[in-house]
Write an enzyme that holds these catalytic residues in place. Structure first.
Site, PDB file in Angstrom:
ATOM      1  N   SER A  24      39.724  47.838  33.823  1.00  0.00           N
ATOM      2  CA  SER A  24      41.002  46.946  34.568  1.00  0.00           C
ATOM      3  C   SER A  24      42.372  47.400  34.196  1.00  0.00           C
ATOM      4  CB  SER A  24      41.010  45.316  34.257  1.00  0.00           C
ATOM      5  OG  SER A  24      42.085  44.914  34.706  1.00  0.00           O
ATOM      6  N   THR A  26      44.919  45.560  34.800  1.00  0.00           N
ATOM      7  CA  THR A  26      45.937  44.620  34.566  1.00  0.00           C
ATOM      8  C   THR A  26      46.317  44.269  32.593  1.00  0.00           C
ATOM      9  OG1 THR A  26      44.827  43.116  36.065  1.00  0.00           O
ATOM     10  CG2 THR A  26      45.924  41.732  34.658  1.00  0.00           C
ATOM     11  N   THR A  76      37.772  36.696  35.764  1.00  0.00           N
ATOM     12  CA  THR A  76      37.525  37.295  36.890  1.00  0.00           C
ATOM     13  C   THR A  76      35.820  37.068  37.048  1.00  0.00           C
ATOM     14  OG1 THR A  76      37.451  39.264  38.281  1.00  0.00           O
ATOM     15  CG2 THR A  76      37.360  39.739  35.768  1.00  0.00           C
ATOM     16  N   LYS A  80      35.063  32.785  37.515  1.00  0.00           N
ATOM     17  CA  LYS A  80      35.980  32.279  38.380  1.00  0.00           C
ATOM     18  C   LYS A  80      35.571  30.772  38.850  1.00  0.00           C
ATOM     19  CE  LYS A  80      38.618  36.166  40.253  1.00  0.00           C
ATOM     20  NZ  LYS A  80      39.125  36.815  41.283  1.00  0.00           N
ATOM     21  N   GLY A 140      35.150  40.369  55.364  1.00  0.00           N
ATOM     22  CA  GLY A 140      34.984  40.154  54.299  1.00  0.00           C
ATOM     23  C   GLY A 140      35.147  38.902  53.366  1.00  0.00           C
ATOM     24  N   ILE A 233      43.055  45.012  51.317  1.00  0.00           N
ATOM     25  CA  ILE A 233      43.117  44.675  49.595  1.00  0.00           C
ATOM     26  C   ILE A 233      42.659  45.555  48.762  1.00  0.00           C
ATOM     27  CG2 ILE A 233      43.339  42.334  50.414  1.00  0.00           C
ATOM     28  CD1 ILE A 233      40.481  41.976  48.966  1.00  0.00           C
ATOM     29  N   GLY A 256      46.610  47.366  49.037  1.00  0.00           N
ATOM     30  CA  GLY A 256      46.187  46.134  48.268  1.00  0.00           C
ATOM     31  C   GLY A 256      47.093  46.225  47.096  1.00  0.00           C
TER      32      GLY A 256
HETATM   33  P1  NAD Z   1      32.559  40.788  47.030  1.00  0.00           P
HETATM   34  O1  NAD Z   1      31.135  41.789  46.881  1.00  0.00           O
HETATM   35  O2  NAD Z   1      32.491  39.475  46.278  1.00  0.00           O
HETATM   36  O3  NAD Z   1      32.548  40.552  48.507  1.00  0.00           O
HETATM   37  C1  NAD Z   1      32.494  41.474  49.568  1.00  0.00           C
HETATM   38  C2  NAD Z   1      32.297  40.987  50.626  1.00  0.00           C
HETATM   39  O4  NAD Z   1      32.090  41.834  51.812  1.00  0.00           O
HETATM   40  C3  NAD Z   1      30.604  40.546  50.793  1.00  0.00           C
HETATM   41  O5  NAD Z   1      30.712  39.015  51.157  1.00  0.00           O
HETATM   42  C4  NAD Z   1      30.035  41.545  51.983  1.00  0.00           C
HETATM   43  O6  NAD Z   1      28.815  40.798  52.526  1.00  0.00           O
HETATM   44  C5  NAD Z   1      31.326  41.758  53.036  1.00  0.00           C
HETATM   45  N1  NAD Z   1      30.974  42.919  53.655  1.00  0.00           N
HETATM   46  C6  NAD Z   1      30.521  44.381  53.066  1.00  0.00           C
HETATM   47  N2  NAD Z   1      30.488  44.872  53.927  1.00  0.00           N
HETATM   48  C7  NAD Z   1      30.703  44.510  55.218  1.00  0.00           C
HETATM   49  C8  NAD Z   1      31.017  44.704  56.680  1.00  0.00           C
HETATM   50  N3  NAD Z   1      30.714  46.118  56.905  1.00  0.00           N
HETATM   51  N4  NAD Z   1      31.540  43.976  57.381  1.00  0.00           N
HETATM   52  C9  NAD Z   1      31.609  42.650  57.072  1.00  0.00           C
HETATM   53  N5  NAD Z   1      31.626  42.240  55.946  1.00  0.00           N
HETATM   54  C10 NAD Z   1      31.194  43.045  54.901  1.00  0.00           C
HETATM   55  O7  NAD Z   1      33.607  41.625  46.628  1.00  0.00           O
HETATM   56  P2  NAD Z   1      35.213  40.992  46.292  1.00  0.00           P
HETATM   57  O8  NAD Z   1      35.288  40.779  44.814  1.00  0.00           O
HETATM   58  O9  NAD Z   1      35.497  39.929  47.217  1.00  0.00           O
HETATM   59  O10 NAD Z   1      36.095  42.370  46.271  1.00  0.00           O
HETATM   60  C11 NAD Z   1      35.982  42.929  47.573  1.00  0.00           C
HETATM   61  C12 NAD Z   1      37.091  44.073  47.505  1.00  0.00           C
HETATM   62  O11 NAD Z   1      38.597  43.775  47.066  1.00  0.00           O
HETATM   63  C13 NAD Z   1      36.864  44.988  45.952  1.00  0.00           C
HETATM   64  O12 NAD Z   1      35.995  46.115  46.321  1.00  0.00           O
HETATM   65  C14 NAD Z   1      38.254  45.423  45.713  1.00  0.00           C
HETATM   66  O13 NAD Z   1      38.423  46.580  45.818  1.00  0.00           O
HETATM   67  C15 NAD Z   1      39.196  44.518  46.183  1.00  0.00           C
HETATM   68  N6  NAD Z   1      40.000  43.563  45.373  1.00  0.00           N
HETATM   69  C16 NAD Z   1      41.375  43.588  45.468  1.00  0.00           C
HETATM   70  C17 NAD Z   1      42.131  42.824  44.885  1.00  0.00           C
HETATM   71  C18 NAD Z   1      43.715  43.311  44.853  1.00  0.00           C
HETATM   72  O14 NAD Z   1      44.444  42.617  44.112  1.00  0.00           O
HETATM   73  N7  NAD Z   1      44.317  43.963  45.631  1.00  0.00           N
HETATM   74  C19 NAD Z   1      41.680  42.006  43.995  1.00  0.00           C
HETATM   75  C20 NAD Z   1      40.054  41.567  44.016  1.00  0.00           C
HETATM   76  C21 NAD Z   1      39.475  42.651  44.864  1.00  0.00           C
END
Ligand code: NAD
Length: 298
Positions: A24, A26, A76, A80, A140, A233, A256
């Site tokens: 991470s 962070t 995380t 969470k 998502g 993001i 993001g």
């Molecule tokens: P997660 O696995 O909990 O959720 C991802 C979701 O996307 C799932 O519900 C999945 O079904 C859905 N999905 C996948 N492919 C899809 C598609 N083609 N169409 C529609 N839905 C689809 O993951 P998460 O923890 O929510 O994280 C997602 C991403 O966010 C991570 O990969 C990370 O890069 C990013 N993230 C960024 C920050 C930030 O601070 N910028 C913080 C956390 C996560």
């Protein structure tokens, strides 16, 4: 004289609890900001396994951190939500999303916050606060998508549509945020996406598509109207395929990085009570992401 000077330097002890947290960015973001404030700021990744996120072990971990003098913890996946009932108090950000990513120890009390919600909210406002938001699509509905949906629901968006490959997940997140939303909120299956994109004012990607380990795009930005904005993001890499293609077509975008910096800056302020230097933290984050990409090229 030296002992006196050391004594006056404020020390902060913080950490990040979660599975696979070693890489991470962070911890270095917090420690660099602490150093700018002249603090002895120690921020440790604390890797746990899914079984450690159950109520008993997690309560013991919280108790131990408190006894060892931690000022606060970030939390995380996968803790969470399981941490919620163990805390004494929830800030509105955590209450609305039903998840905690930041815990502050206030004497014997534990207070849960969600700075993913506030971090995305500030990043969104900085770029799109003045734009029209008739129909916004969030793609998502996972852990991060829930924080984004909560932040979007609190903004002036007439119609927020949450779309996920799992329709159940989209419907259930829509149901959760509807009570706190200013406008209408619906959940739909990913198959509805091509029909929604041409009429959307903006779209946010909260799927893993675009990450170095998960290349590609969850949808084609060529389907968007010319004046639509695009948020992603994902921030490792910063310029995802989605953002590059959207910018090439003239769309306004946010990466993001704003959410990632904002969650850390908000947590820093919660832990220390001092204002974070957000510009400096953003520069640190950009450096860290670039350094990581140089060591692990795609
Ligand atoms: P997660 O696995 O909990 O959720 C991802 C979701 O996307 C799932 O519900 C999945 O079904 C859905 N999905 C996948 N492919 C899809 C598609 N083609 N169409 C529609 N839905 C689809 O993951 P998460 O923890 O929510 O994280 C997602 C991403 O966010 C991570 O990969 C990370 O890069 C990013 N993230 C960024 C920050 C930030 O601070 N910028 C913080 C956390 C996560």
């Amino acid at each position: 004289m030296i002992a006196h000077a050391l004594h006056r330097r404020r020390s902060i002890l913080a950490g990040l609890i979660g599975q696979g947290v070693a890489p991470s960015l962070t911890p270095p973001m917090h420690e660099r900001e602490g150093a700018r404030h002249g603090m002895n700021y120690v921020y440790r990744p604390i890797a746990i396994e899914p079984s450690d996120a159950e109520a008993g072990p997690l309560a013991r971990l919280l108790w131990a951190a408190q006894r060892m003098g931690f000022d606060g913890l970030n939390v995380t996946h996968p803790a969470k939500q399981t941490i919620l009932p163990l805390l004494d108090e929830l800030a509105p950000s955590a209450e609305r999303v039903g998840a905690v990513n930041t815990v502050r120890f206030d004497g014997a009390r534990t207070i849960g916050h969600n700075t993913d919600v506030t971090g995305f909210g500030s990043a969104f406002d900085a770029s799109f606060a003045g734009s029209a938001h008739d129909l916004v699509v969030l793609v998502g509905a996972g852990g991060a998508g829930a924080a984004v949906a909560t932040a979007l629901a609190a903004r002036d968006i007439a119609d927020l549509i949450i779309c996920d490959a799992s329709e159940d997940r989209a419907l259930s997140l829509a149901e959760r945020v509807r009570p706190v939303a200013r406008g209408a909120v619906r959940g739909v299956d990913a198959e509805a996406l091509p029909g929604l994109l041409p009429v959307a004012s903006g779209v946010v990607n909260a799927t893993p598509f675009g990450m170095a380990a998960h290349p590609g795009m969850a949808f084609d930005p060529a389907l968007l109207a010319a004046d639509a904005w695009v948020g992603d993001i994902v921030y490792r890499p910063t310029d995802t395929e989605l953002l590059l293609r959207a910018r090439a077509r003239g769309h306004r975008t946010i990466s993001g990085l704003g959410m990632a910096m904002g969650q850390a800056a908000d947590a820093f302020e919660i832990f220390t009570g001092e204002p974070a230097d957000r510009e400096a933290m953003m520069n640190d984050l950009k450096d860290l992401v670039a350094a990581e990409a140089a060591v692990h090229p795609v």
